[in-house]
Design a protein around this motif. Sequence first.
Motif, PDB file in Angstrom:
ATOM      1  N   PRO A  66      23.520 -29.883 -72.981  1.00 35.79           N
ATOM      2  CA  PRO A  66      23.564 -28.420 -72.967  1.00 35.79           C
ATOM      3  C   PRO A  66      24.660 -27.864 -72.046  1.00 35.79           C
ATOM      4  O   PRO A  66      25.123 -28.546 -71.133  1.00 35.79           O
ATOM      5  CB  PRO A  66      22.176 -28.025 -72.452  1.00 35.79           C
ATOM      6  N   VAL A  67      25.017 -26.627 -72.311  1.00 33.40           N
ATOM      7  CA  VAL A  67      26.052 -25.949 -71.537  1.00 33.40           C
ATOM      8  C   VAL A  67      25.383 -25.126 -70.429  1.00 33.40           C
ATOM      9  O   VAL A  67      24.360 -24.480 -70.657  1.00 33.40           O
ATOM     10  CB  VAL A  67      26.872 -25.039 -72.484  1.00 33.40           C
TER      11      VAL A  67
ATOM     12  N   PHE B 152      22.906 -31.254 -81.640  1.00 39.39           N
ATOM     13  CA  PHE B 152      23.455 -32.426 -80.952  1.00 39.39           C
ATOM     14  C   PHE B 152      22.438 -33.555 -81.078  1.00 39.39           C
ATOM     15  O   PHE B 152      21.301 -33.418 -80.642  1.00 39.39           O
ATOM     16  CB  PHE B 152      23.716 -32.101 -79.480  1.00 39.39           C
TER      17      PHE B 152
ATOM     18  N   PRO C 102      20.829 -36.855 -80.004  1.00 39.05           N
ATOM     19  CA  PRO C 102      20.816 -37.745 -78.837  1.00 39.05           C
ATOM     20  C   PRO C 102      21.284 -39.141 -79.223  1.00 39.05           C
ATOM     21  O   PRO C 102      21.016 -39.595 -80.346  1.00 39.05           O
ATOM     22  CB  PRO C 102      19.347 -37.757 -78.401  1.00 39.05           C
ATOM     23  N   SER C 103      21.962 -39.817 -78.305  1.00 40.03           N
ATOM     24  CA  SER C 103      22.519 -41.137 -78.628  1.00 40.03           C
ATOM     25  C   SER C 103      21.439 -42.080 -79.149  1.00 40.03           C
ATOM     26  O   SER C 103      21.687 -42.872 -80.052  1.00 40.03           O
ATOM     27  CB  SER C 103      23.211 -41.727 -77.405  1.00 40.03           C
ATOM     28  N   LEU C 104      20.219 -41.964 -78.583  1.00 41.74           N
ATOM     29  CA  LEU C 104      19.153 -42.876 -79.005  1.00 41.74           C
ATOM     30  C   LEU C 104      18.557 -42.511 -80.359  1.00 41.74           C
ATOM     31  O   LEU C 104      17.686 -43.193 -80.862  1.00 41.74           O
ATOM     32  CB  LEU C 104      18.048 -42.924 -77.948  1.00 41.74           C
ATOM     33  N   MET C 105      19.017 -41.412 -80.963  1.00 40.92           N
ATOM     34  CA  MET C 105      18.540 -41.043 -82.308  1.00 40.92           C
ATOM     35  C   MET C 105      19.662 -41.130 -83.345  1.00 40.92           C
ATOM     36  O   MET C 105      19.444 -40.815 -84.511  1.00 40.92           O
ATOM     37  CB  MET C 105      17.979 -39.615 -82.295  1.00 40.92           C
TER      38      MET C 105
ATOM     39  N   ASN D 195      20.879 -43.596 -84.673  1.00 38.68           N
ATOM     40  CA  ASN D 195      20.596 -44.562 -85.744  1.00 38.68           C
ATOM     41  C   ASN D 195      20.030 -43.853 -86.978  1.00 38.68           C
ATOM     42  O   ASN D 195      20.187 -44.304 -88.104  1.00 38.68           O
ATOM     43  CB  ASN D 195      19.634 -45.655 -85.247  1.00 38.68           C
TER      44      ASN D 195
ATOM     45  N   ARG E   3      26.999 -34.805 -83.929  1.00 37.72           N
ATOM     46  CA  ARG E   3      26.716 -33.380 -84.056  1.00 37.72           C
ATOM     47  C   ARG E   3      26.567 -33.055 -85.534  1.00 37.72           C
ATOM     48  O   ARG E   3      27.409 -33.451 -86.333  1.00 37.72           O
ATOM     49  CB  ARG E   3      27.854 -32.544 -83.463  1.00 37.72           C
TER      50      ARG E   3
ATOM     51  N   ILE F 204       9.190 -34.350 -75.109  1.00 44.69           N
ATOM     52  CA  ILE F 204      10.514 -33.889 -75.541  1.00 44.69           C
ATOM     53  C   ILE F 204      10.635 -32.389 -75.303  1.00 44.69           C
ATOM     54  O   ILE F 204       9.690 -31.624 -75.536  1.00 44.69           O
ATOM     55  CB  ILE F 204      10.747 -34.236 -77.031  1.00 44.69           C
TER      56      ILE F 204
ATOM     57  N   GLY G 176      21.570 -23.933 -74.140  1.00 46.47           N
ATOM     58  CA  GLY G 176      21.540 -24.281 -72.719  1.00 46.47           C
ATOM     59  C   GLY G 176      20.235 -24.024 -72.022  1.00 46.47           C
ATOM     60  O   GLY G 176      20.055 -24.430 -70.883  1.00 46.47           O
ATOM     61  N   GLU G 177      19.292 -23.345 -72.673  1.00 46.42           N
ATOM     62  CA  GLU G 177      18.023 -23.049 -72.018  1.00 46.42           C
ATOM     63  C   GLU G 177      16.890 -23.828 -72.676  1.00 46.42           C
ATOM     64  O   GLU G 177      16.715 -23.762 -73.894  1.00 46.42           O
ATOM     65  CB  GLU G 177      17.689 -21.547 -72.122  1.00 46.42           C
TER      66      GLU G 177
ATOM     67  N   GLU H 138      23.493 -23.705 -80.272  1.00 45.24           N
ATOM     68  CA  GLU H 138      23.520 -25.150 -80.039  1.00 45.24           C
ATOM     69  C   GLU H 138      22.094 -25.597 -79.810  1.00 45.24           C
ATOM     70  O   GLU H 138      21.360 -24.960 -79.061  1.00 45.24           O
ATOM     71  CB  GLU H 138      24.294 -25.463 -78.755  1.00 45.24           C
TER      72      GLU H 138
ATOM     73  N   HIS I 227      19.645 -28.823 -78.609  1.00 45.65           N
ATOM     74  CA  HIS I 227      19.583 -30.146 -77.973  1.00 45.65           C
ATOM     75  C   HIS I 227      18.146 -30.613 -77.871  1.00 45.65           C
ATOM     76  O   HIS I 227      17.255 -29.806 -77.613  1.00 45.65           O
ATOM     77  CB  HIS I 227      20.164 -30.095 -76.558  1.00 45.65           C
ATOM     78  N   PHE I 228      17.940 -31.903 -78.032  1.00 46.37           N
ATOM     79  CA  PHE I 228      16.615 -32.516 -77.793  1.00 46.37           C
ATOM     80  C   PHE I 228      16.737 -33.385 -76.549  1.00 46.37           C
ATOM     81  O   PHE I 228      17.578 -34.278 -76.485  1.00 46.37           O
ATOM     82  CB  PHE I 228      16.171 -33.337 -78.998  1.00 46.37           C
ATOM     83  N   LEU I 229      15.905 -33.103 -75.561  1.00 45.05           N
ATOM     84  CA  LEU I 229      16.015 -33.779 -74.266  1.00 45.05           C
ATOM     85  C   LEU I 229      14.652 -34.328 -73.856  1.00 45.05           C
ATOM     86  O   LEU I 229      13.619 -33.840 -74.307  1.00 45.05           O
ATOM     87  CB  LEU I 229      16.466 -32.773 -73.191  1.00 45.05           C
ATOM     88  N   PRO I 230      14.651 -35.310 -72.938  1.00 44.82           N
ATOM     89  CA  PRO I 230      13.349 -35.731 -72.397  1.00 44.82           C
ATOM     90  C   PRO I 230      12.755 -34.574 -71.578  1.00 44.82           C
ATOM     91  O   PRO I 230      13.493 -33.885 -70.873  1.00 44.82           O
ATOM     92  CB  PRO I 230      13.695 -36.905 -71.477  1.00 44.82           C
TER      93      PRO I 230
END
Lengths: 751, 87, 159
Positions: free
Chosen positions: A419-420, B5, B7-10, B12, B19, B55, B61-62, B77, B79-82
């Motif tokens: 994220p940005v 975006f 995640p690198s682990l997804m 596959n 992206r 997750i 960004g928020e 944008e 993102h999926f994050l832990p």
Amino acid sequence: MTTADYERNMVLATDTDYKVIGTRPVRHDGADKVTGRAIYGADFDAAGLLHGKILRSPHAHAKIISIDTSKAEKLDGVKAVVTSKDFPQSESRKDQWLKDNILASDKALYAGQAIAGVAASNPHVAESALGLIEVEYEVLPPVLTTQEAMASNASILHDSLTTEELGEDTGVVSNVASHSQHVKGDISKGFEDADVIIEREYNTKTVHQGYIEPHNATALWSPDGRLHVWCSTQGSFVVRDSLAELLDLPVSMVRVTPTEIGGGFGGKIPIYVEPVAALLSRKTGAPVKIVMSRRETFEASGPTPGSQIKIKIGAKHDGTLTAAYAWMAMEAGAYPGSPVGAAVQCVFSTYDVENSTIDGFDVVVNKPKTAAYRAPGAPNAAFGAEQAINELAEKLGMDPIELRLKNVAKEGTRRPDGPVFGKIGAKEVLEAMRDHPHYQSDKAEGTGRGVSIGFWFNIGFDSACNIAVNKDGSVNLTEGSTDIGGSRTSIAMHAAEVLGIPVEDVRPSVVDTDTIGFTAVTGGSRTTFATGWAAYEAAQDVKKQCIERAAKIWDVDANGLQMEDGVISSKSDSELRMTFKELAEQLSDTGGGISGSASVNPSGVGGSFAGNIADVSVDPETGKTTVERFTCVQDVGKAIHPSYVEGQMQGGSVQGIGWALNEEYFMNDEGTMTNSSLLDYRMPTSLDLPMIDTVIVEVANPGHPFGVRGVGEANIVPPTPTIANAIYDATGKRMTQLPMSPGAILSVSPE
Amino acid sequence: MALVFIPSLMQNLSNGEQRVSVEGANVRQIIDNLDSMFPGFKNRLVEDGRVKPNISVAIDGEITPLGMIEKVTEDSEVHFLPAISGG
Amino acid sequence: MPAKTYVQTTINGEHVDFLCEPRQSLLECLRDEIGLTGTKEGCNDGNCGACTVNIDGRIVTSCLVLGVEAEGADIETIEGVADGSNLHPLQLAFLENAALQCGICTPGFIISSKALLEQNPNPSEHEIRFWLANNLCRCTGYDKIVRAVQDAAKRLQEA
């Protein structure tokens, strides 16, 4: 000690247009706390109270073959004994782990893990009864570090544990509970482009939050089926929900009253003794109180993990960072859940680096299940990364703050985890450090100077607040956030600012789970941010109703009225004017009382950056480090109560200094902690420290009505690398292990 | 279309795509559409109709507290994050 | 159950008698038998200072004193520091300097600091830090506590 020819506690305020925000009132619970009248968990009493004690495993890793409680039950004065069998059946593996950490079922996974609970007429009888419980163990070899746990021939803690990768179960049975990863750009290309590369491994030990008040709880399981618990917790609703889950009850059948709390720092988020007291109360029909000893607090609550961290960074000759790599393994303790997921998101977040890869591993070991501790995971990560940055500065011949400024993350920078960034204050913190009289001064003879900076996200989550107007013009404010360091007052200040009344006219109360809407833990630096926001919204609700009431009294249109500085007035008719107090007196006769309420779950949290400058001296003979001078600079968005913001900065700094220099769990080969007293687990005393200078930087958070960013945590991130960098400057020794105790410093050779 | 975006682990699941542009006005639609482009995403991200508790979803960004019902715009944008909490 | 002993003391200027088992610490007696819970337990082995009380002019950690040893003693606890509804200058200084966060260590710090200022009305920063080294605080980093004691010393000298 330095003589202060400058302001020791600076506030670089950006917005001063407030009446209450930014002032330093005496806290509302102050008189109770300086006279001994405040009721903490262990002070709670009830008629017919029984006292509980807990039998704990002496082994770090053992199968439990049998537990015989019959002799203990027969002891005069013993009222009940409970074991894991008294819990309802579990539905899932995770559910069972939660229960096993409260009372072990088939396996003890750390020395100190609870095996059985006893309730008796007094604590000494309960203690005696523990000695009569017979437990047969089959002792297994303990696994005590991530290195041991990740080895191919490692003894496996959980036969059912398989590695998870962001929602995917890999099916591989292992001590590695999860692997997380963030990739940005092309790391290989980044290192190819680098003129200088720094690479090292760092190791840190298990440390404890060290709150002075041990865990405690009193439970009363009433004949009507409702369970009432009084305890010291960072989150009464978390206790309620956890108890409901473990005991298979609807949440409405559990009521939790938070008592005053003697520190937590993350460690009083999980539950430990609460369910045991509840089970004992159900068996006896009486209220049961359990208070942990200090030894139990060390061995059987949740510390923050030891960790293994590899850092590799590359830069151009001009200081531009081209690549950053981190590999981190953190000890979860007996069950999955180390803070490595947060660490991977924080490790390089201060910097704008084009190429980065970060791997994190959550690893189970035979130690207490870790819990949160102030910016969990981030200090471990910073210990490595921020030393590497200083090493790089030295190689490049650059000032370490200038190197950081050259690469600093700003609004619009893409973080290594994707994220940005929104509006952040990393640059402003570094500039305040650079310009500070401490950094501008010459070091004293024989001392070394270190700097570093750290980042923590902060969190939002649910908060609720009710405000009711009293007829004397004061308001009662009720909220559900445990007040662990003055938050009643910082929250009340939000309401006072909106209503234009003195904060002394706001009466804040922290109430139980039956009395307020769901409120998440006091943690993640969220309380002043989120519960303060709820108070802001509830006060806005009151304000709107006051204007409507005045309109009704005056028989005018509410749109033509305003309320400012505690006065309701007409925008057009100067005759129409009434104070909030005058309105409050006549509420009952004009339509009834006014109360406002709000429940929020805000986003726009706004992360916080904290930086340190430290001067240390190191005794060449003994290796003992003395912190001669220490400055903490932090972007707090907006300081609601600057004194308590400084208190957070100073407290976090000193916890970090303790972590840097003294604190660690000494584990013997059997996996037993050998320093589980406050004498041997040496936390900093007043004599170990100088004054802690502070600079409050205010880069307003656009996500909060007053610009608040949480302040509780970021300040513990930079102290360990700051002290390490200062020790290097003083001695030429690059310390890659925590703690940097005298013996450790003597064992390292200068570079 | 929103930019997701991966995640690198997804990656596959996304044939290595880092992206991906995805249609959708909220997180639920984004995940549904992503899953029809690259089957498996929903299983990794969603449990009982909600984003998995471990997750977090970040929009522009928020981290969002709204999960599946958070709004997503044309130029968002995602993102999926832990998930993380704090002390 | 062991037989109880009858103990007579003076606590905060009042005659107080109580019954206690020989194994009970003074801390336990104050909290559980007499109901003075302002004195806190942080470790029960004399290392944190949260249970500090003043006995016959000396500060001690009450967890390391047996209840029966208090026979005939003159004891001051945190509940006796304020003069009725008027806070002691140390209590005021702790509040106005924000010298407490969670407050669990505060009773011990106030009892210790009061004894210091009675013996040494104008202590240096080092003397304050040395004297208070037996009281642990995990929240504040001690800065504001040391300043509060300095401030209280000034108030007491001006009074």
